[in-house]
Write a protein that holds these residues in place. Structure first.
Motif, PDB file in Angstrom:
ATOM      1  N   GLY B 143       0.737  -1.052  -0.052  1.00 19.17           N
ATOM      2  CA  GLY B 143       0.020   0.024  -0.086  1.00 19.17           C
ATOM      3  C   GLY B 143       0.901   1.370  -0.061  1.00 19.17           C
ATOM      4  N   ASN B 149      -1.423   2.546  -7.709  1.00 14.61           N
ATOM      5  CA  ASN B 149      -2.617   2.357  -6.672  1.00 14.61           C
ATOM      6  C   ASN B 149      -3.393   0.953  -7.119  1.00 14.61           C
ATOM      7  N   TYR B 170      -5.075  -6.943   1.596  1.00 10.22           N
ATOM      8  CA  TYR B 170      -6.028  -5.960   1.044  1.00 10.22           C
ATOM      9  C   TYR B 170      -6.153  -4.823   2.073  1.00 10.22           C
ATOM     10  N   LYS B 174      -5.106  -1.362   2.014  1.00 11.59           N
ATOM     11  CA  LYS B 174      -6.141  -0.031   2.277  1.00 11.59           C
ATOM     12  C   LYS B 174      -5.895   0.863   3.300  1.00 11.59           C
ATOM     13  N   PRO B 178      -5.835   4.680   0.998  1.00 14.43           N
ATOM     14  CA  PRO B 178      -7.370   4.323   0.671  1.00 14.43           C
ATOM     15  C   PRO B 178      -7.648   4.260  -0.855  1.00 14.43           C
ATOM     16  N   ASP B 179      -6.831   4.694  -1.643  1.00 12.07           N
ATOM     17  CA  ASP B 179      -7.196   4.619  -3.072  1.00 12.07           C
ATOM     18  C   ASP B 179      -6.702   3.307  -3.703  1.00 12.07           C
ATOM     19  N   GLU B 181      -6.304  -0.305  -5.223  1.00 10.59           N
ATOM     20  CA  GLU B 181      -7.251  -1.089  -5.916  1.00 10.59           C
ATOM     21  C   GLU B 181      -6.663  -2.528  -6.131  1.00 10.59           C
ATOM     22  N   TYR B 182      -7.489  -3.598  -5.815  1.00 11.46           N
ATOM     23  CA  TYR B 182      -7.136  -5.067  -6.442  1.00 11.46           C
ATOM     24  C   TYR B 182      -7.399  -5.553  -7.489  1.00 11.46           C
ATOM     25  N   GLY B 350     -14.584  -3.657  -0.297  1.00 12.64           N
ATOM     26  CA  GLY B 350     -13.769  -2.948  -0.881  1.00 12.64           C
ATOM     27  C   GLY B 350     -13.111  -3.822  -2.166  1.00 12.64           C
TER      28      GLY B 350
END
Lengths: 304, 357
Positions: B143, B149, B170, B174, B178-179, B181-182, B350
């Motif tokens: 992260g 991201n 994850y 996160k 916060p942005d 993406e998986y 998420g």
């Protein structure tokens, strides 16, 4: 689902790369079949080429020497098939299948001690300016040399088969070996040369996996690519340009299904994974318009 | 390799049986899902086997079979091992679960140890490591490090162990970004360098600059290296040949102490069926060196998290955590029970996409 994540330029670029091993193997088999021989051992020759190329590449430190080694390995293995079918007149289908099984076992044996080893990889082409062009740069000028070698081979095989005297003889042998023999051509010799060429091409295709795509050695790493190559030859109606098309189609579906998965498309993964094979079967059914060489798979005997 | 080992072992046993039957060494078998040279999962199990040999010397004899497919073939291999006189057999892949139980029923006097499974019997133990603790640390580093991201994840099979890893990484990615993406690709294999490489390339093509893998080969790291500017982690083994980048850290499985313990128990006659699930604290999960490619502050945070997990002060699954559909899984401050974790079959909130059936 987020389809915008799929970059079409990169998709096409990786499609061309994914198709390369198939293209080599299919072109080799195409020439073999045009000479009237059905060699179902493509998978075995590919995997043998993969390990021979990897061993030579690791030991010499040069990927290109590795490809030479792969060609030699594949050709040698194919000559076993050649001797059995051309001199000892064994059944081509059975011998070809046996060659695949033998190649898988032999490669596993040779590969002991090469698992987990890092091999040399050929550098990607990087031409100043050209490689930096938008779209075209990445698709046309951003690959390793073997990709271009594969494309060049399409042209070479096409020219050989349709524009040269040697190709005319090869086709004559494939269409009607008795007539070719009556004209004084050495049927067995022509066929042996074609078989060795096919083996070398399959070997290079296999080495492309172990030296470029993965790049590592594992048992059974060709994963059925040899069988797809055989299907592509039929799909291509024994014509080099259509073999290129077939390889791109199969490579394209392979790459696309992974991209769709990564983009989170709501389709069961199992369907996506089988899609390249389904498409191959489907296309074969829809396009079974080609005519096979007249003597394909038939045993030739001088007194016959 | 296998046949020679087995033949040699059989010959040695035969001789020993005739001459000094009372000195029979304890025989320990290992069934591997990949080749011992995979550089990952099987490589580490084999290191554990070698540690057993070194520790016990002549008192113990080990045999192994590599690249055994999961399913019916595995049962054949285990049966052969038991028939050849193995006293203790370690079966080291999740997919060997039913084969292990079935073989154990046929050989009540042979002890079995199944890795990462959940079915036990009087002569079958299970053991596993809390890999998710390492995944939390990976997630934190991932992260912090990602610039696009987008983090790519290569899943093997959609089983709880793999889903735990996805969720744990994850949540921690996160938490610091916060942005993030998986993107997840399932390859349905533990070990297939060709497919793993293909999957890694696809994820990189889609913008991922961090690749996490739950497969056993080094192929994804090779793909990351080729792409440049992409980082990854050693999986199951250190994979230090890709240091300092793309491999910026790793999860290392250390089975040796456990294997030595269990073999000792068989020698002492104190072996009992048990369920072991150890993490960073007892040392079953190790975190490989975090390289210079990671900024100093991120490394310090990661090591701090490792300390707190090891000391039992922090649980990687601490609420509030919602399920993917938005419903509450863990309330504020609540930690996940082992039972929940062992059966984990949903993504946390998420993560996009569905888990394949």
């Amino acid at each position: 689902m987020d389809l915008s994540a799929i970059n079409p330029v990169l998709l096409v670029a990786s499609l061309i790369v994914a198709a390369t091993p198939l293209l080599f193997a299919a072109l080799g088999e195409l020439v073999v079949e045009r000479a009237g021989v059905l060699n179902l051992g493509v998978e075995g020759m590919m995997i043998t080429g993969a390990i021979c190329g990897f061993i030579v590449g690791v030991e010499s430190g040069s990927a290109y020497l590795g490809f030479l080694g792969a060609a030699a390995g594949g050709a040698l293995l194919s000559l076993i098939f050649g001797v059995l079918t051309q001199y000892l007149l064994s059944n081509q289908v059975a011998t070809g299948l046996a060659l695949t099984l033998f190649g898988l076992g032999l490669s596993a044996l040779l590969g002991q001690g090469y698992q987990g080893v890092k091999g040399p990889t050929p550098a990607r082409l990087d031409i100043p300016v050209l490689s930096d062009l938008p779209v075209v740069g990445r698709i046309v000028f951003g690959h390793d040399l073997m990709v271009y070698a594969g494309l060049a081979l399409v042209v070479a095989v096409w020219w050989l088969l349709t524009r040269s005297r040697a190709g005319l003889i090869l086709r004559a042998v494939g269409e009607n070996h008795d007539a070719a023999h009556a004209l004084g051509y050495k049927v067995v010799r022509v066929r042996l040369a074609a078989i060795a060429f096919g083996g070398a091409c399959a070997g290079i295709g296999g080495a492309y996996l172990s030296l470029v795509r993965v790049p590592q050695w594992t048992e059974g790493m060709t994963g059925g690519a040899g069988w797809i190559a055989l299907a592509i030859v039929v799909f291509a109606a024994w014509k080099p340009w259509r073999a290129l098309l077939g390889a791109w189609l199969f490579g394209g579906v392979t790459v696309l299904q992974l991209n769709l998965q990564a983009a989170g498309i709501a389709l069961p993964v199992e369907y996506l994974s089988m899609s390249p094979y389904l498409v191959t079967i489907l296309v074969l059914v829809l396009m079974s318009s080609g005519r096979a060489p007249g003597s394909l798979g038939r045993i030739f005997h001088k007194t016959g | 390799m296998y046949r020679r080992t087995l033949l040699g072992a059989a010959a040695a046993l035969g001789l020993a049986g005739m001459a000094f039957a009372q000195d029979d060494p304890v025989k320990v078998g290992f069934v591997y899902v990949g080749p011992v040279g995979d550089g990952g999962w099987t490589y580490e199990h084999n290191k554990g086997r070698l540690a057993v040999e070194e520790h016990f010397g002549d008192a113990v004899e080990t045999v192994f079979v590599e690249s055994v497919p999961e399913g019916a073939d595995a049962e054949r291999v285990m049966t052969q091992m038991a028939l050849d006189g193995a006293d203790l057999i370690f079966t080291t892949s999740f997919g060997y679960m039913d084969a292990t139980i079935a073989t154990a029923e046929k050989f009540p006097d042979v002890k079995f140890e199944h890795a990462t499974g959940f079915k036990r019997a009087d002569n079958v133990s299970t053991y596993s490591a809390r890999f998710y603790e390492g995944r939390a640390i990976q997630g934190h580093i991932a992260g912090k490090m990602t610039e696009s991201n987008v983090i790519g994840y290569i899943g093997s099979y959609p089983i709880p162990e793999v889903i735990r890893g996805i969720n744990a990484s994850y949540l921690h990615a996160k938490a610091v970004n916060p942005d993030v993406e998986y993107r997840i690709v399932w390859v349905y294999t533990w070990f297939d360098p060709a497919q793993e490489a293909e999957a890694a390339r696809t994820l990189i093509d889609q913008g991922a600059d961090v690749i996490l893998q739950h497969t056993d080969s080094t192929a994804p790291l090779a793909a990351a290296e080729e792409a440049g500017n992409v980082i990854g982690f050693g999986q199951a083994s250190d994979m230090a040949q890709f240091s300092p980048s793309p491999r910026v850290s790793s999860i290392i499985d250390d089975w040796a102490p456990y294997y030595i313990d269990r073999v000792q128990a068989v020698i002492d006659g104190s072996w009992e069926s048990a369920d072991t699930w150890d993490g960073i604290g007892p040392g079953m999960v190790g975190i490989g060196e975090i390289t210079d490619a990671v900024p100093e502050d991120v490394r310090a945070e990661a090591l701090d998290m490792k300390e707190r997990i090891a000391a039992g002060e922090y649980h990687p699954f601490t609420g509030p955590i919602n399920r993917q559909d938005g419903s509450v899984w863990l309330a504020e401050g609540e930690t996940a029970s082992d039972e929940d974790l062992l059966g984990l079959n949903f993504y946390v909130e998420g993560i996009e996409g569905d888990i394949p059936e």
